[in-house]
Design an enzyme around this catalytic site. Structure first.
Site, PDB file in Angstrom:
ATOM      1  N   THR A 220      17.259  -2.880  20.724  1.00  0.00           N
ATOM      2  CA  THR A 220      18.668  -2.744  21.083  1.00  0.00           C
ATOM      3  C   THR A 220      19.099  -1.286  20.987  1.00  0.00           C
ATOM      4  OG1 THR A 220      18.959  -4.883  20.030  1.00  0.00           O
ATOM      5  CG2 THR A 220      20.950  -3.704  20.632  1.00  0.00           C
ATOM      6  N   HIS A 434      -1.061 -14.959 -16.727  1.00  0.00           N
ATOM      7  CA  HIS A 434      -1.233 -15.246 -15.303  1.00  0.00           C
ATOM      8  C   HIS A 434      -1.216 -13.940 -14.492  1.00  0.00           C
ATOM      9  CE1 HIS A 434      -0.450 -17.880 -11.665  1.00  0.00           C
ATOM     10  NE2 HIS A 434      -0.025 -16.704 -11.222  1.00  0.00           N
ATOM     11  N   GLU A 435      -0.210 -13.102 -14.745  1.00  0.00           N
ATOM     12  CA  GLU A 435      -0.090 -11.859 -13.974  1.00  0.00           C
ATOM     13  C   GLU A 435      -1.224 -10.887 -14.290  1.00  0.00           C
ATOM     14  OE1 GLU A 435       1.800 -11.661 -11.470  1.00  0.00           O
ATOM     15  OE2 GLU A 435       2.826 -13.533 -11.955  1.00  0.00           O
ATOM     16  N   HIS A 438      -4.213 -11.846 -12.268  1.00  0.00           N
ATOM     17  CA  HIS A 438      -4.212 -11.319 -10.897  1.00  0.00           C
ATOM     18  C   HIS A 438      -4.617  -9.848 -10.902  1.00  0.00           C
ATOM     19  CE1 HIS A 438      -2.385 -14.630  -8.733  1.00  0.00           C
ATOM     20  NE2 HIS A 438      -1.267 -14.615  -9.454  1.00  0.00           N
ATOM     21  N   ASP A 512       0.274 -19.156  -5.026  1.00  0.00           N
ATOM     22  CA  ASP A 512      -1.045 -18.525  -4.934  1.00  0.00           C
ATOM     23  C   ASP A 512      -2.015 -19.438  -4.192  1.00  0.00           C
ATOM     24  OD1 ASP A 512      -0.039 -16.518  -6.550  1.00  0.00           O
ATOM     25  OD2 ASP A 512      -0.858 -17.344  -8.402  1.00  0.00           O
TER      26      ASP A 512
HETATM   27  P1  ADP Z   1      15.877  -5.043  17.645  1.00  0.00           P
HETATM   28  O1  ADP Z   1      16.819  -4.999  18.782  1.00  0.00           O
HETATM   29  O2  ADP Z   1      14.487  -4.598  18.010  1.00  0.00           O
HETATM   30  O3  ADP Z   1      15.850  -6.324  16.879  1.00  0.00           O
HETATM   31  P2  ADP Z   1      17.689  -3.126  16.539  1.00  0.00           P
HETATM   32  O4  ADP Z   1      17.683  -2.090  17.595  1.00  0.00           O
HETATM   33  O5  ADP Z   1      18.820  -4.065  16.547  1.00  0.00           O
HETATM   34  O6  ADP Z   1      16.336  -3.954  16.568  1.00  0.00           O
HETATM   35  O7  ADP Z   1      17.565  -2.404  15.121  1.00  0.00           O
HETATM   36  C1  ADP Z   1      18.463  -2.633  14.080  1.00  0.00           C
HETATM   37  C2  ADP Z   1      18.759  -1.356  13.331  1.00  0.00           C
HETATM   38  O8  ADP Z   1      17.602  -0.874  12.675  1.00  0.00           O
HETATM   39  C3  ADP Z   1      19.197  -0.218  14.223  1.00  0.00           C
HETATM   40  O9  ADP Z   1      20.561  -0.265  14.441  1.00  0.00           O
HETATM   41  C4  ADP Z   1      18.773   1.002  13.442  1.00  0.00           C
HETATM   42  O10 ADP Z   1      19.710   1.324  12.436  1.00  0.00           O
HETATM   43  C5  ADP Z   1      17.522   0.539  12.750  1.00  0.00           C
HETATM   44  N1  ADP Z   1      16.328   0.900  13.537  1.00  0.00           N
HETATM   45  C6  ADP Z   1      15.439   0.049  14.092  1.00  0.00           C
HETATM   46  N2  ADP Z   1      14.457   0.712  14.733  1.00  0.00           N
HETATM   47  C7  ADP Z   1      14.722   2.021  14.613  1.00  0.00           C
HETATM   48  C8  ADP Z   1      14.069   3.205  15.068  1.00  0.00           C
HETATM   49  N3  ADP Z   1      12.950   3.151  15.789  1.00  0.00           N
HETATM   50  N4  ADP Z   1      14.621   4.389  14.745  1.00  0.00           N
HETATM   51  C9  ADP Z   1      15.754   4.436  14.006  1.00  0.00           C
HETATM   52  N5  ADP Z   1      16.418   3.363  13.562  1.00  0.00           N
HETATM   53  C10 ADP Z   1      15.918   2.151  13.835  1.00  0.00           C
HETATM   54 ZN    ZN Z   2       0.288 -15.946  -9.310  1.00  0.00          ZN
END
Ligand code: ADP
Ligand code: ZN
Length: 622
Positions: A220, A434-435, A438, A512
């Protein structure tokens, strides 16, 4: 809608009138009676008494605490008609009431007239005032929401609308880490700015560009940057909005959208999530989605309808190009496809630089260390990361973001919100074992990633966590690496078994075990890493057209199915035995590490390795 006083006045006028009626209705009994009783003629107290004696008075209404009476009387002097007459009464006239009673005249006492008037005033103004205030707030709010750079406006007849931004305000410099996709688009910007260069030589400019990439990779943002760079309006709509619509609405919305776009050409039309409308037609079980198909057909018609050089460029985004209807990808439609990848180290660093610009970050913080820690993060994740860090900083009333907040923000994005550690108890000890299990298995296996930290501070669903430094290149993974991961994942449960005994093992390992099973299954059915041989028996996501669950129609025989299960079991058993052995051989170190972990609650990777290396040699990881 925009906030303006004109708007508010226009809206509040009918509401004022309505509320006046409502309140008139409420107060009618008092007000009307009061109005009717207003008598024009007056009479002295003495004459009034005579009237009573003559039997000419029918009704007396007392007002103002008995200082005034409005009487209804009939008599020859009054033209033999019932008339209302006002009488001022002396301060104390106790004999009057008795006299009225004796003559069987109706008496009515009323609350003070002034009070009624006041209440009427308040009543009539109250509603309109409240309404005007709430309308003002409403208009303010809606005008803020639709805000952003330029004006956003909505068109269309029902709830899902398309948006117009006259100026997106985004430039190519705001987009980082996806240089190849960016280059593709620079040419389009030139076309939008100087179409004559292209038309002069008879070049046809693509009408549609398909952006393919995972959510948050900046599709976008890139589309907006084209509009911003070319200084043309940006129209956008999301494909998923069409799917919920009534039949015919989606298609008419597409028509509206393109009509507006043509009026505003040159411009960019952005269709997000085009896969929601643009899926391969006629693949649904039990009939397709009529609405979706009509919308898709309308979209195809519109795209065919305008000439390549009208200056409308349609950009669509999806993360599933494989399921798109082939008609969409034909020449003259979305014939250009640009993929936008999850950024690599350099890309992440560039994106971090863009988003760090408007933030106050301590100069000691190295963005490249952050970029190293975040393989797999999308642009949106990285933007979110710096924002979270800024919020944490503000919350602590600090004026600079430090590595500390950034670390916390990364952990939060990966594993969820932090909780508080348990107080010393049996379950805290069990979680610690447990941790550490791992972590020690991960440390002692050459093919396993390094431990980054072990912690008993819960986060999200997890009650304790072992973090490993992710390796940069996740694209090719060897069989011994997968097995090492399986053993690392089994390390927690294996330690519980050895330290607390088989009957004391807990449900804490369920996640896990899920991972273990899934890794082993993929080794057998996808990667050809078992005795069954190099066969691909299952896909990652079997059939996108059928819902999940329905897609698990196996393409192999029952015989193979039994073999698959057996192979999975064998892999896990082999790994489990090896893991148990590692735990047994290192029991002393484990006890020591658990004591330290319970005391400190978090041990970082280097410290962890330092302790282990006092007892045994750690393989060098390549
Ligand atoms: P998509 O449309 O691929 O789901 P968006 O363009 O809506 O992703 O990205 C959401 C936000 O993440 C953007 O508004 C920006 O702030 C950040 N972002 C994502 N990709 C980039 C990029 N390549 N460079 C800088 N900011 C980015
Ligand atoms: Zn675990």
């Amino acid at each position: 809608m925009k906030f303006s006083w004109k708007n508010i006045l226009l809206w509040s006028l009918p509401i004022l009138v309505i509320s006046f009626f409502i309140w008139q209705g409420f107060f009618a009994p008092i007000t009307n009676e009061n109005n009717n009783n207003v008598a024009n003629s007056r009479m002295t107290y003495g004459r009034f008494l005579e009237y009573i004696d003559m039997g000419w008075v029918q009704k007396v209404d007392l007002y103002e605490n008995g200082h005034t009476a409005i009487i209804e009387a009939i008599g020859p002097e009054l033209g033999n008609r019932i008339q209302k007459i006002r009488v001022e009464l002396p301060v104390s006239a106790p004999e009057l009431i008795t006299k009225l009673k004796n003559n069987q005249i109706d008496i009515n006492a009323h609350p003070t007239k002034n009070n009624i008037a006041l209440w009427n005033l308040v009543g009539n103004l109250f509603f309109p005032i409240v309404l005007i205030i709430s309308l003002t707030l409403l208009f303010r709010r809606s005008s803020n929401n639709s805000g952003g750079p330029g004006q956003a406006m909505s068109f269309g007849k029902s709830k899902a609308l398309f948006q117009i931004e006259a100026k997106t305000g985004i430039i190519f410099d705001d987009v980082a880490g996806i240089d190849e996709a960016k280059e593709e688009f620079e040419e389009i910007v030139t076309f939008l700015k100087k179409p004559e260069y292209f038309t002069a030589v008879g070049a046809k400019i693509p009408k549609g560009v398909l952006l393919i990439g995972q959510p948050g990779t900046g599709k976008t943002l890139l589309a907006k940057a084209i509009a911003g760079e070319a200084n043309v309006p940006f129209f956008s709509i999301s494909g998923s909005e069409f799917v919920e619509m009534f039949v015919g609405v989606g298609a008419s919305r597409v028509r509206d959208l393109f009509k507006k776009a043509k009026e505003n050409a040159p411009c960019i039309v952005f269709i997000d999530e085009i896969d929601a409308v643009g899926r391969q037609r006629g693949t649904g079980i039990g009939g397709g989605n009529d609405e979706r198909e009509q919308t898709l057909n309308q979209l195809l018609t519109e795209m065919d309808g305008f000439e390549g050089n009208t200056g409308i460029i349609v950009i669509a985004a999806t993360n599933r190009a494989d399921i798109l209807d082939s008609a969409l990808l034909r020449p003259g439609r979305f014939d250009r496809q640009v993929s936008v990848e999850i950024p690599d180290f350099k890309g992440r660093l560039a994106i971090l630089n863009v988003h760090a610009k408007n933030k106050k970050i301590n100069p000691k913080v190295s963005l490249s260390i952050i970029a190293r820690r975040t393989p797999g993060f999308s642009g949106a994740d990285l933007a979110n990361l710096l924002n979270e860090a800024a919020i944490l900083t503000a919350r602590k009333h600090k004026n600079e973001i430090t590595l500390n907040e950034i670390d916390k923000a990364i952990d939060r994005i990966i594993a969820g919100m932090e909780g508080t550690a348990l107080i010393d108890s049996k379950s805290k000890r069990l979680i610690a074992y447990h941790e550490v299990g791992h972590a020690i298995v991960g440390t002692l296996l050459k093919e396993h990633e390094n431990v980054q930290k072990v912690t008993l501070i819960p986060r999200g669903q997890a009650r304790g966590l072992t973090w490993f430094t992710p390796s940069e290149d996740q694209s090719l993974i060897s069989m011994s690496q997968i097995k090492a991961r399986i053993m690392g994942a089994l390390g927690g449960r294996a330690t519980e078994e050895i330290v607390f005994g088989d009957s004391e093992i807990t449900t804490g390992a369920s996640n896990d075990l899920q991972q273990v099973t899934s890794m082993a299954r993929q080794m057998v059915t996808r990667f050809g890493m078992s005795e069954i041989g190099p066969l691909s028996l299952e896909n990652e996501d079997s059939n996108p057209f059928l819902g999940r669950g329905m897609g698990n129609i196996n393409e192999y025989s029952d015989e193979i199915a039994i073999k698959i299960d057996k192979q999975i079991q064998e892999i896990v058993e082999e790994c489990h035995e090896k893991t148990i052995k590692i735990i047994r051989n290192n029991r002393v170190i484990i006890d020591k590490l658990v004591d330290i972990l319970i005391e400190k609650e978090t041990i970082d990777g280097q410290e962890f390795r330092n302790i282990i290396s006092q007892y045994t040699t750690i393989p060098h990881k390549g």
